[in-house]
Design a protein around this motif. Structure first.
Motif, PDB file in Angstrom:
ATOM      1  N   THR A  11       0.848  -1.190   0.000  1.00  0.00           N
ATOM      2  CA  THR A  11       0.000   0.000   0.000  1.00  0.00           C
ATOM      3  C   THR A  11       0.887   1.244   0.000  1.00  0.00           C
ATOM      4  N   LEU A  12       0.630   2.143  -0.938  1.00  0.00           N
ATOM      5  CA  LEU A  12       1.379   3.401  -1.020  1.00  0.00           C
ATOM      6  C   LEU A  12       0.453   4.552  -0.691  1.00  0.00           C
ATOM      7  N   ARG A  13       0.747   5.230   0.396  1.00  0.00           N
ATOM      8  CA  ARG A  13       0.034   6.470   0.736  1.00  0.00           C
ATOM      9  C   ARG A  13       0.776   7.624   0.067  1.00  0.00           C
ATOM     10  N   LEU A  14       0.167   8.212  -0.925  1.00  0.00           N
ATOM     11  CA  LEU A  14       0.804   9.254  -1.714  1.00  0.00           C
ATOM     12  C   LEU A  14       0.245  10.612  -1.316  1.00  0.00           C
ATOM     13  N   CYS A  15       1.122  11.479  -0.811  1.00  0.00           N
ATOM     14  CA  CYS A  15       0.680  12.764  -0.255  1.00  0.00           C
ATOM     15  C   CYS A  15       0.376  13.789  -1.345  1.00  0.00           C
ATOM     16  N   GLU A  16      -0.643  14.570  -1.116  1.00  0.00           N
ATOM     17  CA  GLU A  16      -0.960  15.763  -1.898  1.00  0.00           C
ATOM     18  C   GLU A  16      -1.339  16.871  -0.924  1.00  0.00           C
ATOM     19  N   PRO A  17      -0.771  18.077  -1.124  1.00  0.00           N
ATOM     20  CA  PRO A  17       0.177  18.453  -2.177  1.00  0.00           C
ATOM     21  C   PRO A  17       1.593  17.945  -1.874  1.00  0.00           C
ATOM     22  N   ARG A  18       2.366  17.883  -2.941  1.00  0.00           N
ATOM     23  CA  ARG A  18       3.771  17.476  -2.860  1.00  0.00           C
ATOM     24  C   ARG A  18       4.511  18.158  -4.007  1.00  0.00           C
ATOM     25  N   GLY A  19       5.852  18.102  -3.956  1.00  0.00           N
ATOM     26  CA  GLY A  19       6.644  18.567  -5.085  1.00  0.00           C
ATOM     27  C   GLY A  19       6.621  20.067  -5.288  1.00  0.00           C
ATOM     28  N   PHE A  20       6.863  20.468  -6.545  1.00  0.00           N
ATOM     29  CA  PHE A  20       7.050  21.885  -6.883  1.00  0.00           C
ATOM     30  C   PHE A  20       5.999  22.794  -6.243  1.00  0.00           C
ATOM     31  N   CYS A  21       6.476  23.879  -5.641  1.00  0.00           N
ATOM     32  CA  CYS A  21       5.604  24.951  -5.176  1.00  0.00           C
ATOM     33  C   CYS A  21       5.643  26.068  -6.212  1.00  0.00           C
ATOM     34  N   ALA A  22       4.812  27.083  -6.007  1.00  0.00           N
ATOM     35  CA  ALA A  22       4.728  28.177  -6.979  1.00  0.00           C
ATOM     36  C   ALA A  22       6.047  28.939  -7.090  1.00  0.00           C
ATOM     37  N   GLY A 268       2.725  -6.568   2.178  1.00  0.00           N
ATOM     38  CA  GLY A 268       1.802  -6.205   3.244  1.00  0.00           C
ATOM     39  C   GLY A 268       2.156  -4.920   3.955  1.00  0.00           C
ATOM     40  N   ASP A 269       3.328  -4.351   3.654  1.00  0.00           N
ATOM     41  CA  ASP A 269       3.734  -3.098   4.297  1.00  0.00           C
ATOM     42  C   ASP A 269       2.912  -1.916   3.794  1.00  0.00           C
ATOM     43  N   VAL A 270       2.934  -0.872   4.594  1.00  0.00           N
ATOM     44  CA  VAL A 270       2.366   0.416   4.200  1.00  0.00           C
ATOM     45  C   VAL A 270       3.518   1.387   3.990  1.00  0.00           C
ATOM     46  N   LEU A 271       3.666   1.848   2.761  1.00  0.00           N
ATOM     47  CA  LEU A 271       4.694   2.827   2.400  1.00  0.00           C
ATOM     48  C   LEU A 271       4.011   4.160   2.163  1.00  0.00           C
ATOM     49  N   ALA A 272       4.585   5.224   2.671  1.00  0.00           N
ATOM     50  CA  ALA A 272       4.067   6.568   2.402  1.00  0.00           C
ATOM     51  C   ALA A 272       5.118   7.347   1.632  1.00  0.00           C
ATOM     52  N   MET A 273       4.677   8.331   0.848  1.00  0.00           N
ATOM     53  CA  MET A 273       5.641   9.100   0.057  1.00  0.00           C
ATOM     54  C   MET A 273       5.150  10.522  -0.160  1.00  0.00           C
ATOM     55  N   SER A 274       6.095  11.453  -0.073  1.00  0.00           N
ATOM     56  CA  SER A 274       5.860  12.842  -0.449  1.00  0.00           C
ATOM     57  C   SER A 274       7.121  13.351  -1.124  1.00  0.00           C
ATOM     58  N   ALA A 275       7.086  14.611  -1.543  1.00  0.00           N
ATOM     59  CA  ALA A 275       8.241  15.205  -2.216  1.00  0.00           C
ATOM     60  C   ALA A 275       8.399  16.642  -1.758  1.00  0.00           C
ATOM     61  N   GLY A 276       9.646  17.049  -1.562  1.00  0.00           N
ATOM     62  CA  GLY A 276       9.937  18.419  -1.176  1.00  0.00           C
ATOM     63  C   GLY A 276       9.559  19.396  -2.275  1.00  0.00           C
TER      64      GLY A 276
END
Length: 334
Positions: A11-22, A268-276
């Motif tokens: 399971t991948l918990r994908l964060c929003e917002p993430r990545g490029f800012c204005a 079976g793991d839970v992976l989360a991800m975001s980006a600077g």
């Protein structure tokens, strides 16, 4: 006939917002547009943003990155100042040399500069909460005369600090700090100096706050949290810290898909991800693709805010059109 074994679930918990800012998007656009308008080379003082992929991509287009202005020849080509901001001495030197310069300082960093200068105008000594040596901190301190600003990095610094006038103090902060850490330092300052003046609005930028909040929500019971970003990116490193504090069992910084610590993942793991805020979305896609090769991936979006901010580029470049291919690069796909 050989049978293909089923892939283990992940399971991948994908964060929003993430990545490029204005602010990052604007800075990259400025370099791309300058290359279109003036041709290569376009000089860039320091990394335009803290991301190797972006810097190398711009270098391939003709950007030349320098540490200081004395590395730039008098060839009539422009120089771009990075999104982190620069001391006043830098544009002053550019003017002295009659260099064409384009300032890509994030408008939210410029706002902190103005807040600090307003404190001084009102007779206050400025306390800048931030990390020593970070380009943004160097740039902010460089807006003020020597002796009018003190850097505060921790609550221990607060305890040790004794001003000449306890009644004439004001604070601002680096825009990319941990919201939690900064709150503790501000509380310590206010407890010690009740007359401390706050800036007119929050110094920590919306993108930093939003990304930290999404990471905070996605962290509980995550077996591993991946933060896409660079080691010299303050906002990315803060996301790693937030993930650990908020309940992730492990949190690591990765710059590319090749750095995924697969040895720490199992079915079976839970992976989360975001980006600077300076990490392009194409690297997130690269990591998702690498995970899909090994796992039966189930993606859960963790959305905590919607960002609609857009900062216009500097006036000198507003008439230069961005073609679809240019926008593709600006958005991280090349």
């Amino acid at each position: 006939m050989l049978q293909t074994l089923p892939k283990p679930p992940l399971t991948l918990r994908l964060c929003e917002p993430r990545g490029f800012c204005a602010g990052v998007d604007r800075a990259i656009q400025i370099v791309v547009l300058a290359l279109k308008k003036y041709g290569a080379p376009v000089y860039v003082r320091h990394e335009i943003v803290h991301n190797r992929y972006v810097v190398e991509g711009l270098r391939n287009l003709g950007a030349v990155f320098v540490k200081e202005l004395d590395q730039i020849p008098d060839d009539g080509k422009p120089v771009v100042f990075s999104a982190h901001g620069v001391p006043k001495s830098v544009p002053a030197e550019a003017q002295r040399r009659e260099l064409l310069y384009l300032d890509a300082t994030c408008p939210l960093v410029s706002k902190v500069h103005k807040q600090a200068m307003l404190h001084v105008k009102r007779g206050r000594h400025v306390l800048l909460i931030g990390h020593a040596g970070h380009p943004e901190v160097v740039g902010t301190m460089g807006q003020l005369a020597e002796g009018t600003v003190t850097l505060i990095e921790s609550e221990a610094d607060v305890a040790a600090y004794e001003p000449a006038d306890r009644e004439a103090l004001g604070f601002v902060t680096q825009t990319t700090l941990s919201v939690d850490d900064t709150a503790g330092i501000v509380a310590a300052l206010q407890a010690k100096f009740p007359a401390l003046a706050a800036p007119s609005s929050d110094s920590i930028c919306y993108a930093t706050t939003n990304r930290q909040e999404a990471v905070r929500v996605a962290s509980p019971e995550a077996d591993l949290f991946l933060i896409v970003g660079a080691p010299n990116s303050s906002n990315s490193m803060r996301l790693v810290e937030v993930a650990k504090r908020a309940g992730a069992k492990e949190a690591v910084l990765v710059q590319r898909g090749a750095e995924i610590p697969f040895d720490r993942l199992k079915g079976g793991d839970v992976l989360a991800m975001s980006a600077g805020a300076s990490a392009p979305e194409i690297i997130v896609d690269e990591i998702v693709d690498a995970l899909r090769e090994r796992f039966d991936l189930r993606i859960e979006l963790v959305r905590t805010a919607e960002e609609t901010e857009n900062f216009p580029v500097v006036r000198a470049l507003r008439e230069t059109p961005l073609e679809p291919a240019d926008m593709a690069f600006v958005n991280g796909a090349r």
